[in-house]
Motif scaffolding. Structure first.
Motif, PDB file in Angstrom:
ATOM      1  N   MET A   1     -34.727 -91.323  25.737  1.00 53.96           N
ATOM      2  CA  MET A   1     -35.953 -92.024  26.115  1.00 53.96           C
ATOM      3  C   MET A   1     -36.109 -92.090  27.637  1.00 53.96           C
ATOM      4  N   GLN A   2     -35.702 -91.035  28.306  1.00 54.97           N
ATOM      5  CA  GLN A   2     -35.864 -90.804  29.747  1.00 54.97           C
ATOM      6  C   GLN A   2     -35.051 -91.704  30.661  1.00 54.97           C
ATOM      7  N   ASN A   3     -34.249 -92.632  30.116  1.00 50.96           N
ATOM      8  CA  ASN A   3     -33.518 -93.480  31.052  1.00 50.96           C
ATOM      9  C   ASN A   3     -32.116 -93.898  30.632  1.00 50.96           C
ATOM     10  N   LEU A   4     -31.714 -93.648  29.418  1.00 55.70           N
ATOM     11  CA  LEU A   4     -30.391 -94.075  28.982  1.00 55.70           C
ATOM     12  C   LEU A   4     -29.429 -92.894  28.916  1.00 55.70           C
ATOM     13  N   GLU A   5     -28.378 -92.978  29.712  1.00 57.13           N
ATOM     14  CA  GLU A   5     -27.371 -91.927  29.715  1.00 57.13           C
ATOM     15  C   GLU A   5     -26.627 -91.941  28.390  1.00 57.13           C
ATOM     16  N   CYS A   6     -26.454 -90.770  27.818  1.00 60.33           N
ATOM     17  CA  CYS A   6     -25.788 -90.664  26.528  1.00 60.33           C
ATOM     18  C   CYS A   6     -25.227 -89.249  26.386  1.00 60.33           C
ATOM     19  N   ALA A   7     -24.787 -88.917  25.194  1.00 60.99           N
ATOM     20  CA  ALA A   7     -24.339 -87.551  24.908  1.00 60.99           C
ATOM     21  C   ALA A   7     -24.719 -87.208  23.475  1.00 60.99           C
ATOM     22  N   VAL A   8     -24.996 -85.937  23.262  1.00 63.03           N
ATOM     23  CA  VAL A   8     -25.282 -85.426  21.924  1.00 63.03           C
ATOM     24  C   VAL A   8     -23.997 -84.777  21.420  1.00 63.03           C
ATOM     25  N   VAL A   9     -23.607 -85.132  20.211  1.00 67.01           N
ATOM     26  CA  VAL A   9     -22.403 -84.570  19.595  1.00 67.01           C
ATOM     27  C   VAL A   9     -22.831 -83.649  18.462  1.00 67.01           C
ATOM     28  N   VAL A  10     -22.291 -82.422  18.485  1.00 69.34           N
ATOM     29  CA  VAL A  10     -22.562 -81.460  17.414  1.00 69.34           C
ATOM     30  C   VAL A  10     -21.223 -81.095  16.768  1.00 69.34           C
ATOM     31  N   PRO A  11     -20.970 -81.602  15.554  1.00 66.53           N
ATOM     32  CA  PRO A  11     -19.723 -81.247  14.869  1.00 66.53           C
ATOM     33  C   PRO A  11     -19.688 -79.749  14.564  1.00 66.53           C
ATOM     34  N   GLU A  12     -18.528 -79.140  14.762  1.00 69.54           N
ATOM     35  CA  GLU A  12     -18.357 -77.716  14.469  1.00 69.54           C
ATOM     36  C   GLU A  12     -17.929 -77.570  13.009  1.00 69.54           C
ATOM     37  N   SER A  13     -18.872 -77.844  12.130  1.00 73.11           N
ATOM     38  CA  SER A  13     -18.610 -77.807  10.697  1.00 73.11           C
ATOM     39  C   SER A  13     -19.679 -76.924  10.053  1.00 73.11           C
ATOM     40  N   ALA A  14     -19.236 -75.989   9.217  1.00 75.02           N
ATOM     41  CA  ALA A  14     -20.152 -75.015   8.618  1.00 75.02           C
ATOM     42  C   ALA A  14     -21.271 -75.674   7.813  1.00 75.02           C
ATOM     43  N   ASP A  15     -20.990 -76.828   7.207  1.00 77.68           N
ATOM     44  CA  ASP A  15     -21.996 -77.459   6.352  1.00 77.68           C
ATOM     45  C   ASP A  15     -22.802 -78.544   7.076  1.00 77.68           C
ATOM     46  N   TYR A  16     -22.666 -78.621   8.407  1.00 76.42           N
ATOM     47  CA  TYR A  16     -23.415 -79.642   9.149  1.00 76.42           C
ATOM     48  C   TYR A  16     -24.876 -79.207   9.271  1.00 76.42           C
ATOM     49  N   PRO A  17     -25.833 -80.083   8.898  1.00 71.37           N
ATOM     50  CA  PRO A  17     -27.256 -79.697   8.922  1.00 71.37           C
ATOM     51  C   PRO A  17     -27.762 -79.368  10.328  1.00 71.37           C
ATOM     52  N   GLU A  18     -28.547 -78.307  10.439  1.00 77.86           N
ATOM     53  CA  GLU A  18     -29.053 -77.886  11.755  1.00 77.86           C
ATOM     54  C   GLU A  18     -30.198 -78.755  12.254  1.00 77.86           C
ATOM     55  N   ASN A  19     -30.740 -79.608  11.388  1.00 73.38           N
ATOM     56  CA  ASN A  19     -31.864 -80.450  11.807  1.00 73.38           C
ATOM     57  C   ASN A  19     -31.428 -81.869  12.205  1.00 73.38           C
ATOM     58  N   ILE A  20     -30.123 -82.069  12.370  1.00 70.69           N
ATOM     59  CA  ILE A  20     -29.585 -83.391  12.709  1.00 70.69           C
ATOM     60  C   ILE A  20     -28.816 -83.316  14.033  1.00 70.69           C
ATOM     61  N   ILE A  21     -29.003 -84.332  14.875  1.00 76.16           N
ATOM     62  CA  ILE A  21     -28.122 -84.510  16.023  1.00 76.16           C
ATOM     63  C   ILE A  21     -27.602 -85.944  15.979  1.00 76.16           C
ATOM     64  N   GLU A  22     -26.429 -86.139  16.564  1.00 78.10           N
ATOM     65  CA  GLU A  22     -25.847 -87.468  16.660  1.00 78.10           C
ATOM     66  C   GLU A  22     -25.697 -87.790  18.133  1.00 78.10           C
ATOM     67  N   ILE A  23     -26.072 -89.006  18.492  1.00 78.94           N
ATOM     68  CA  ILE A  23     -26.051 -89.417  19.885  1.00 78.94           C
ATOM     69  C   ILE A  23     -25.036 -90.538  20.061  1.00 78.94           C
ATOM     70  N   ILE A  24     -24.208 -90.408  21.108  1.00 79.35           N
ATOM     71  CA  ILE A  24     -23.247 -91.451  21.442  1.00 79.35           C
ATOM     72  C   ILE A  24     -23.571 -91.991  22.833  1.00 79.35           C
ATOM     73  N   ALA A  25     -23.191 -93.235  23.050  1.00 75.71           N
ATOM     74  CA  ALA A  25     -23.438 -93.892  24.341  1.00 75.71           C
ATOM     75  C   ALA A  25     -22.458 -95.056  24.466  1.00 75.71           C
ATOM     76  N   PRO A  26     -22.328 -95.613  25.667  1.00 74.94           N
ATOM     77  CA  PRO A  26     -21.429 -96.754  25.830  1.00 74.94           C
ATOM     78  C   PRO A  26     -22.008 -98.062  25.266  1.00 74.94           C
ATOM     79  N   ILE A  27     -23.240 -98.014  24.786  1.00 78.94           N
ATOM     80  CA  ILE A  27     -23.908 -99.210  24.255  1.00 78.94           C
ATOM     81  C   ILE A  27     -24.438 -98.946  22.849  1.00 78.94           C
ATOM     82  N   HIS A  28     -24.802-100.015  22.147  1.00 77.14           N
ATOM     83  CA  HIS A  28     -25.390 -99.914  20.816  1.00 77.14           C
ATOM     84  C   HIS A  28     -26.866 -99.543  20.991  1.00 77.14           C
TER      85      HIS A  28
END
Length: 130
Positions: free
Chosen positions: A83-110
């Motif tokens: 959302m243009q202002n919160l530092e975070c990271a996108v995690v992409v699991p290296e798993s053959a069955d992981y859906p290509e239309n999903i991303i997971e975001i991690i951050a130091p906050i909830h």
């Protein structure tokens, strides 16, 4: 700095991302490689059709690797901004069955609490390509 701008809707996952993030070796690598201790959960985002095509560009992009312990898949991380202002990271699991239309975001906050997100909320993520 090049970015890949993707959009999608927040949804509730199965808790697998949270279980993964809670592992001590994962937390340690994220702190070391990304510079923050992650909140013990991920923000699940189902990408729009256009964003799924953009996400495929990540397959060839340079990433920050999370090396697995025995029995786990490896993961690729990309620095990002939510959302243009919160530092975070996108995690992409290296798993053959992981859906290509999903991303997971991690951050130091909830993220859900901070941004008051609910299932169905639209979010924008700027993924930084290094």
């Amino acid at each position: 700095m090049k970015t890949l701008d993707v959009k999608g809707k927040v949804f509730s996952g199965k808790g697998e991302g949270a279980d993964f993030i809670k592992l001590s070796w994962v937390k340690a690598q994220i702190a070391e490689k990304l510079g923050f201790e992650p909140y013990s959960g991920t923000l699940n985002v189902k990408l729009t059709a256009k964003s799924v095509k953009l996400r495929k560009l990540l397959e060839k992009a340079k990433s920050i690797e999370i090396s697995p312990a025995d029995g786990f898949c490896s993961g690729r991380c990309f620095r990002a901004c939510l959302m243009q202002n919160l530092e975070c990271a996108v995690v992409v699991p290296e798993s053959a069955d992981y859906p290509e239309n999903i991303i997971e975001i991690i951050a130091p906050i909830h993220l859900r609490k901070r941004l008051q997100l609910k299932d169905g909320s639209m979010v924008e993520v700027q993924i930084i390509l290094e």
